[in-house]
Design a protein around this motif. Structure first.
Motif, PDB file in Angstrom:
ATOM      1  N   LYS A  36       0.853  -1.175   0.000  1.00 14.46           N
ATOM      2  CA  LYS A  36       0.000   0.000   0.000  1.00 14.46           C
ATOM      3  C   LYS A  36       0.895   1.234   0.000  1.00 14.46           C
ATOM      4  CE  LYS A  36      -3.860   2.367   0.382  1.00 14.46           C
ATOM      5  NZ  LYS A  36      -4.833   2.443  -0.734  1.00 14.46           N
ATOM      6  N   LEU A  37       0.822   1.988  -1.076  1.00 15.81           N
ATOM      7  CA  LEU A  37       1.627   3.200  -1.210  1.00 15.81           C
ATOM      8  C   LEU A  37       0.710   4.402  -1.032  1.00 15.81           C
ATOM      9  CD1 LEU A  37       3.680   2.164  -4.387  1.00 15.81           C
ATOM     10  CD2 LEU A  37       4.148   1.646  -1.982  1.00 15.81           C
ATOM     11  N   GLU A  38       0.983   5.209  -0.029  1.00 16.73           N
ATOM     12  CA  GLU A  38       0.115   6.348   0.216  1.00 16.73           C
ATOM     13  C   GLU A  38       0.903   7.515   0.796  1.00 16.73           C
ATOM     14  OE1 GLU A  38      -2.861   5.044   2.920  1.00 16.73           O
ATOM     15  OE2 GLU A  38      -1.435   4.200   4.352  1.00 16.73           O
TER      16      GLU A  38
ATOM     17  N   SER B  37      -0.867   4.255  -6.958  1.00 12.95           N
ATOM     18  CA  SER B  37      -2.199   3.686  -7.086  1.00 12.95           C
ATOM     19  C   SER B  37      -2.975   3.904  -5.797  1.00 12.95           C
ATOM     20  CB  SER B  37      -2.090   2.186  -7.387  1.00 12.95           C
ATOM     21  OG  SER B  37      -3.350   1.572  -7.312  1.00 12.95           O
ATOM     22  N   ASN B  38      -4.269   4.175  -5.917  1.00 13.61           N
ATOM     23  CA  ASN B  38      -5.067   4.329  -4.700  1.00 13.61           C
ATOM     24  C   ASN B  38      -5.654   3.008  -4.228  1.00 13.61           C
ATOM     25  OD1 ASN B  38      -6.886   4.052  -6.772  1.00 13.61           O
ATOM     26  ND2 ASN B  38      -7.764   6.101  -6.567  1.00 13.61           N
ATOM     27  N   THR B  39      -5.126   1.900  -4.776  1.00 13.09           N
ATOM     28  CA  THR B  39      -5.434   0.560  -4.288  1.00 13.09           C
ATOM     29  C   THR B  39      -4.120  -0.180  -4.082  1.00 13.09           C
ATOM     30  OG1 THR B  39      -5.619  -0.310  -6.547  1.00 13.09           O
ATOM     31  CG2 THR B  39      -7.646   0.497  -5.506  1.00 13.09           C
ATOM     32  N   PRO B  40      -4.090  -1.230  -3.250  1.00  8.82           N
ATOM     33  CA  PRO B  40      -2.843  -1.975  -3.044  1.00  8.82           C
ATOM     34  C   PRO B  40      -2.276  -2.504  -4.357  1.00  8.82           C
ATOM     35  CG  PRO B  40      -4.469  -2.580  -1.397  1.00  8.82           C
ATOM     36  CD  PRO B  40      -5.187  -1.731  -2.406  1.00  8.82           C
ATOM     37  N   VAL B  41      -0.944  -2.571  -4.432  1.00  7.96           N
ATOM     38  CA  VAL B  41      -0.279  -3.012  -5.655  1.00  7.96           C
ATOM     39  C   VAL B  41       0.577  -4.240  -5.371  1.00  7.96           C
ATOM     40  CG1 VAL B  41      -0.241  -0.720  -6.686  1.00  7.96           C
ATOM     41  CG2 VAL B  41       1.664  -1.442  -5.221  1.00  7.96           C
TER      42      VAL B  41
ATOM     43  N   GLY C  74       4.393  -6.183 -10.806  1.00 12.44           N
ATOM     44  CA  GLY C  74       3.884  -6.437 -12.143  1.00 12.44           C
ATOM     45  C   GLY C  74       2.534  -5.798 -12.422  1.00 12.44           C
ATOM     46  N   LYS C  75       1.878  -5.277 -11.383  1.00 11.02           N
ATOM     47  CA  LYS C  75       0.560  -4.674 -11.601  1.00 11.02           C
ATOM     48  C   LYS C  75       0.694  -3.410 -12.436  1.00 11.02           C
ATOM     49  CE  LYS C  75      -3.494  -2.618  -9.429  1.00 11.02           C
ATOM     50  NZ  LYS C  75      -4.228  -2.316  -8.194  1.00 11.02           N
ATOM     51  N   GLN C  76      -0.224  -3.257 -13.394  1.00 12.54           N
ATOM     52  CA  GLN C  76      -0.239  -2.068 -14.243  1.00 12.54           C
ATOM     53  C   GLN C  76      -1.537  -1.290 -14.038  1.00 12.54           C
ATOM     54  OE1 GLN C  76       0.432  -3.289 -18.345  1.00 12.54           O
ATOM     55  NE2 GLN C  76       2.635  -3.049 -18.113  1.00 12.54           N
TER      56      GLN C  76
END
Length: 345
Positions: free
Chosen positions: A49-51, A207-211, A214-216
């Protein structure tokens, strides 16, 4: 007189190239689509989670340096322009609102410009007022007016959107005092929507959702600068995973330019853009985000673009072939970079 007029034209055309670097300097937020349900038995991937994290009254500082090399062919003449720009910003969280949004003050602490247009240099350095070129620089008063300008922005950490920008009128009037002839143009280019579009990428980097690795995610946006035209931006982001104590995000960009829909009555410009086809190519970058500090620590971006414009100067239509390479680097710190620079002398 004609030479000076063309020089002004070339300088303003550079705004087109510079605007391409604006939004992609920091990146944009992911869309709100959720991942599809995982199949039964699938190994659960580790997510992060990046915030952003803010602390009232505690500022952070950013140094943004952009290098641009632009070549234009006009009436079989090659005009080369090189620019190095450095902006120093501070961001100070001021207030946490009841709805969870934050108010922050953005302030321009300093500006350095080193521009060469067709062999004619222009230099300015607000961090060294006695530097050669500051006093004689024809754009010195304009650059000087940038320093000390501030805005109050309201950011929603949930959506990573800027919901409000205050200080626009004061900013435009301050710049117009340095060159009153530019007031009509500044009013059109620096609209409230444009300022919001310029500020939002600073925060909409994660991203405002967990990543997971490899997630794009993708995002599209349009920056409207009135008589200068519109800039359509398409971004594809990939979470690359942790890199030491930072999280790495790669970004591929696709940018295109749309000429202004209205070509009459756009006073303030010595030329009119009749049509254009400008697109980016081989444009990519990386963003390093600190989960511990809750902010972007560093980003690097390279944008290459090219194409043609049909412009009208004094009733005469001219074709311009443009090629440009631009690199932008941003670093964040806890201390004022200008004070640090002064102390090291």
């Amino acid at each position: 007189m004609l030479h000076r007029r063309r020089l002004m034209v070339f300088s303003l055309l550079a705004v087109i190239g510079l605007a391409f670097a604006g939004p992609d300097r920091f990146g944009w937020a992911a869309d709100d689509k959720k991942d599809d349900a995982k199949k039964t038995g699938e190994v659960k991937k580790e997510t992060s989670k990046l915030e952003w994290k803010f602390e009232k009254g505690k500022p952070f500082y950013q140094t943004m340096t952009t290098n641009t090399k632009q070549t234009m062919k006009v009436m079989n003449n090659d005009v080369t322009q090189t620019q190095t720009q450095t902006f120093y910003f501070s961001w100070t969280p001021q207030e946490l609102l009841p709805d969870g949004k934050w108010k922050l003050e953005q302030k321009i602490l300093g500006v350095k410009m080193d521009i060469d247009i067709g062999g004619q240099p222009i230099k300015y350095d607000s961090t060294s007022p006695a530097a050669a070129g500051n006093a004689s620089n024809p754009l010195g008063e304009f650059f000087k007016a940038l320093v000390g300008s501030s805005f109050t922005v309201t950011v929603d950490p949930k959506t990573l959107k800027i919901t409000e920008v205050k200080g626009r009128d004061e900013f435009v009037n301050k710049l117009a005092n340095a060159n009153k002839q530019m007031k009509p143009l500044l009013d059109r280019i620096l609209s409230e929507d444009a300022l919001r579009e310029m500020a939002e990428p600073t925060f909409a980097v994660v991203s405002n959702t967990p990543v997971e690795k490899g997630k794009q995610w993708k995002k599209e946006t349009t920056l409207d600068m009135g008589p200068i035209g519109k800039y359509k931006n398409e971004y594809t982001y990939t979470y690359e995973g942790p890199e030491k104590d930072l999280d790495k995000i790669s970004v591929a960009t696709k940018l295109s330019y749309l000429p202004p829909e209205k070509t009459e009555g756009i006073g303030g410009l010595p030329f009119r853009i009749k049509s254009a086809k400008l697109e980016s190519k081989e444009s990519k970058g990386t963003i390093l985000f600190s989960r511990n500090k809750g902010r972007v620590e560093k980003s690097d971006m390279e944008v290459n673009l090219g194409g043609t414009l049909d412009i009208e100067i004094g009733g005469q239509q001219t074709k311009v072939d443009l090629e440009q390479k631009q690199t932008t680097s941003i670093s964040t710190s806890d201390t004022n970079p200008i004070e640090t620079k002064a102390a090291s002398k």
